[in-house]
Write a protein that holds these residues in place. Structure first.
Motif, PDB file in Angstrom:
ATOM      1  N   ILE A  15       1.012  -1.181  -0.498  1.00  0.00           N
ATOM      2  CA  ILE A  15      -0.125   0.129   0.117  1.00  0.00           C
ATOM      3  C   ILE A  15       0.949   1.228  -0.298  1.00  0.00           C
ATOM      4  N   GLY A  16       0.775   1.889  -0.719  1.00  0.00           N
ATOM      5  CA  GLY A  16       1.121   3.725  -0.512  1.00  0.00           C
ATOM      6  C   GLY A  16       0.044   4.414  -1.023  1.00  0.00           C
ATOM      7  N   GLU A  17       0.641   6.120   0.234  1.00  0.00           N
ATOM      8  CA  GLU A  17      -0.424   6.617   0.079  1.00  0.00           C
ATOM      9  C   GLU A  17      -0.006   7.788  -1.418  1.00  0.00           C
ATOM     10  N   SER A  18      -1.129   8.274  -2.226  1.00  0.00           N
ATOM     11  CA  SER A  18      -0.685   8.741  -3.476  1.00  0.00           C
ATOM     12  C   SER A  18       0.822   7.919  -4.000  1.00  0.00           C
ATOM     13  N   PHE A  19       0.194   8.260  -5.666  1.00  0.00           N
ATOM     14  CA  PHE A  19       1.397   7.356  -6.403  1.00  0.00           C
ATOM     15  C   PHE A  19       2.108   7.326  -6.445  1.00  0.00           C
ATOM     16  N   ASP A  20       2.798   8.236  -5.642  1.00  0.00           N
ATOM     17  CA  ASP A  20       4.627   8.904  -5.096  1.00  0.00           C
ATOM     18  C   ASP A  20       5.899   8.563  -4.573  1.00  0.00           C
ATOM     19  N   SER A  21       4.478   8.122  -3.662  1.00  0.00           N
ATOM     20  CA  SER A  21       5.011   7.293  -2.175  1.00  0.00           C
ATOM     21  C   SER A  21       5.676   6.390  -2.083  1.00  0.00           C
TER      22      SER A  21
END
Length: 188
Positions: A58-64
């Motif tokens: 999982i990641g918050e925002s696609f750039d994290s």
């Protein structure tokens, strides 16, 4: 395999910044991405616990930075966002069932209790989850937190299995008469 987003109005897809993924889901608010690495169905990897076991990232925002949300001994696959929870399939208790957790990977909840057949090929519309186990289709209602078998009645005349009489005259290529005029050989 790679994950892409595609605009509903068309146009080229945009590759998401994950190196390799089999299944992915974007949160309803569009800010979070959950994905699993492998696209194989758990039926061929039942109870596998090695290094290629499925995990959900999982990641918050696609750039994290992306991180593994749960460290369970089993195959996790098919992440799906419903409201503020991530639903997925896992066989960490022996047989594949439907589970969910919050974004932090806490508050793990088991939603189905199949014992004979794995829950497989789960999909969501954001309100309920449909999947199959064995030869049966099930619907998991998010609001009531209950699963029920979907009764499907299929009526068929089995027209492809019925005996079919075809007139040879429409497909006739050649007739051969027996020398004693007692039989005819037909080639169609």
């Amino acid at each position: 395999t790679q994950l892409y987003t595609v605009s509903a109005s068309g146009g080229p897809g945009k590759k998401l910044p994950v190196p390799y993924a089999g299944f992915g889901a974007i949160s309803p608010d569009g800010q979070w991405l959950a994905y699993s690495l492998h696209s194989t169905d758990n039926r061929t990897w039942k109870r596998y616990r090695g290094g290629r076991a499925g995990k959900v990232w999982i990641g918050e925002s696609f750039d994290s930075e992306f991180h593994q949300i749960l460290k369970l001994e089993g195959n996790l696959s098919r992440p799906m966002w419903v409201k503020d929870r991530i639903y997925f399939l896992s066989d960490h208790k022996g047989v594949g069932n439907l589970y969910s957790s919050d974004r932090a990977g806490e508050d793990l909840v088991r939603h189905t209790h199949h014992r004979d057949f794995y829950a497989r090929n789960a999909r969501t519309d954001g309100h309920s989850i449909v999947y199959h186990a064995g030869a049966e289709i099930f619907l998991h209602d998010i609001d009531s937190q209950s699963s029920s078998k979907v009764d499907i009645s299929y009526y068929s005349q089995r027209t492809q299995k019925q005996r079919k009489y075809v007139s040879p005259w429409n497909n006739l290529e050649r007739l051969t008469l027996h020398p004693k005029d007692c039989q005819i050989s037909v080639t169609s």
